[in-house]
Structure formats: C-alpha cells, structure tokens
Design a protein around this motif. Structure first.
Motif, mmCIF file in Angstrom:
data_model
loop_
_atom_site.group_PDB
_atom_site.id
_atom_site.type_symbol
_atom_site.label_atom_id
_atom_site.label_comp_id
_atom_site.label_asym_id
_atom_site.label_seq_id
_atom_site.Cartn_x
_atom_site.Cartn_y
_atom_site.Cartn_z
ATOM 1 N N GLN A 188 -12.534 -7.593 0.667
ATOM 2 C CA GLN A 188 -11.265 -7.956 1.291
ATOM 3 C C GLN A 188 -10.572 -6.779 1.969
ATOM 4 O OE1 GLN A 188 -8.637 -10.258 -1.098
ATOM 5 N NE2 GLN A 188 -10.207 -11.663 -1.760
ATOM 6 N N LYS A 189 -11.350 -5.919 2.590
ATOM 7 C CA LYS A 189 -10.768 -4.802 3.345
ATOM 8 C C LYS A 189 -10.476 -5.280 4.768
ATOM 9 C CE LYS A 189 -13.000 -1.172 0.757
ATOM 10 N NZ LYS A 189 -13.882 -0.029 0.790
ATOM 11 N N LYS A 190 -9.647 -4.523 5.423
ATOM 12 C CA LYS A 190 -9.292 -4.845 6.809
ATOM 13 C C LYS A 190 -10.551 -4.864 7.664
ATOM 14 C CE LYS A 190 -6.722 -3.039 10.699
ATOM 15 N NZ LYS A 190 -6.012 -1.875 11.213
ATOM 16 N N SER A 191 -10.672 -5.875 8.488
ATOM 17 C CA SER A 191 -11.857 -6.004 9.373
ATOM 18 C C SER A 191 -11.850 -4.971 10.462
ATOM 19 C CB SER A 191 -11.890 -7.383 9.996
ATOM 20 O OG SER A 191 -11.955 -8.353 8.978
ATOM 21 N N ASN B 160 -7.905 1.998 6.879
ATOM 22 C CA ASN B 160 -8.394 0.836 6.145
ATOM 23 C C ASN B 160 -7.395 0.465 5.052
ATOM 24 O OD1 ASN B 160 -10.143 -1.184 5.496
ATOM 25 N ND2 ASN B 160 -11.834 0.148 4.913
ATOM 26 N N HIS B 161 -7.162 -0.814 4.906
ATOM 27 C CA HIS B 161 -6.251 -1.298 3.863
ATOM 28 C C HIS B 161 -6.590 -2.738 3.522
ATOM 29 C CE1 HIS B 161 -4.234 -2.296 7.697
ATOM 30 N NE2 HIS B 161 -3.888 -3.406 7.065
ATOM 31 N N LEU B 162 -5.982 -3.238 2.483
ATOM 32 C CA LEU B 162 -6.195 -4.625 2.096
ATOM 33 C C LEU B 162 -5.481 -5.550 3.070
ATOM 34 C CD1 LEU B 162 -5.640 -4.380 -1.769
ATOM 35 C CD2 LEU B 162 -7.799 -4.387 -0.515
ATOM 36 N N ARG B 163 -6.115 -6.655 3.369
ATOM 37 C CA ARG B 163 -5.550 -7.623 4.308
ATOM 38 C C ARG B 163 -4.206 -8.125 3.792
ATOM 39 N NH1 ARG B 163 -9.844 -11.401 5.286
ATOM 40 N NH2 ARG B 163 -10.627 -9.623 6.437
ATOM 41 N N GLY B 164 -3.188 -8.051 4.622
ATOM 42 C CA GLY B 164 -1.864 -8.532 4.279
ATOM 43 C C GLY B 164 -0.958 -7.498 3.628
ATOM 44 N N TYR C 132 -3.759 4.435 5.467
ATOM 45 C CA TYR C 132 -3.465 3.009 5.628
ATOM 46 C C TYR C 132 -4.022 2.508 6.955
ATOM 47 C CZ TYR C 132 -0.785 -1.247 6.505
ATOM 48 O OH TYR C 132 -0.418 -2.528 6.807
ATOM 49 N N ASP D 210 0.876 -1.176 0.000
ATOM 50 C CA ASP D 210 0.000 0.000 0.000
ATOM 51 C C ASP D 210 0.909 1.220 0.000
ATOM 52 O OD1 ASP D 210 -1.651 2.186 0.801
ATOM 53 O OD2 ASP D 210 -3.007 0.821 1.839
#
Length: 133
Positions: free
Chosen positions: A130-133, A64-68, A61, A54
């Motif tokens: 698939q966003k951060k929980s 919210n960001h993509l998992r991993g 970031y 990212d």
C-alpha cells in the motif's frame, strides 16, 4: 590499558544505551497511544477510516508514503495546534516509533484521548504494501 578492552567497553556501553533507549521509547509510546504492528496498523486504519499522518520530513514523504497520508512533520507539532479532528482516530507513522511517539505526546497535550491515537511499531520501514504508486 589494552586497546581491545577499551573497544569492548565502548561496545558494551553502546549496546546497553541502545537497549535502554529502544525499550524506553516503546514504553513511552504505549503510554501515549496504542502501538500496532504494521499489518494491524494498516488494516485498522483502512477499517476505521481514521486520519493517517506521516510525521517524517517533507523530502522522505515526497519520495514515498502510504496512500491517503497527510504529511505533518514531527518538528512542526511543537509550534502549535495540529488541526487534526479530535472526534476521529489518528494513525501516526514515521521512520521510527520515536517520531510518532513525540507527535502523540503533543496530541495528548491538545486533549486527544489515548484511545484515539495509534502508532506504527517499527515505523515506515516495516510497511511492504500500500505504498504510493
């Protein structure tokens, strides 16, 4: 001179600049790596288990960001080596394609192959899952 004519010219010039800038960014991004739609980007990254980066600033970031994903802001890439592995594909995303494209330029300067660099078209805004929980 009529004020409407001036406003019209300003809008036309702005529109032309926007179109040229958008297409220029896309062309440069394609020269630096493979540009994928958000769905294809996510699917290919999950399949290949590449390095997900990212390139946005720390605050977006953290929200919210993509998992991993690792946070490596685009502005810090100009300060030296990225520390990314050269033998694994790198998947870059930011708010827009231009941020990821500038990071791809630095990775190419470090010697990373174009075939190992993937960029998300449209940026993070295009991601709906698939966003951060």
């Amino acid at each position: 001179m009529n004020i409407l004519l001036v406003i019209t010219w300003v809008l036309v010039i702005w529109f032309v600049f926007y179109v040229v800038s958008t297409f220029g960014t896309r062309i440069m991004a394609k020269q630096r790596g493979t540009v994928l739609k958000a769905e294809d980007f996510m699917a290919q990254q999950a399949e290949n288990h590449g390095q997900l980066v990212d390139v946005r600033d720390k605050e977006p970031y953290k929200r919210n960001h993509l998992r991993g994903a690792r946070n490596m802001p685009a502005l810090t890439f100009s300060q030296g080596k990225s520390g990314l592995r050269q033998d694994m594909p790198v998947y870059l995303y930011g708010d827009t394609l231009s941020g990821a494209s500038s990071v791809a330029r630095h990775l190419r300067k470090e010697g990373m192959a174009k075939s190992q660099i993937f960029l998300m078209a449209g940026g993070y805004r295009q991601v709906t899952e698939q966003k951060k929980s």
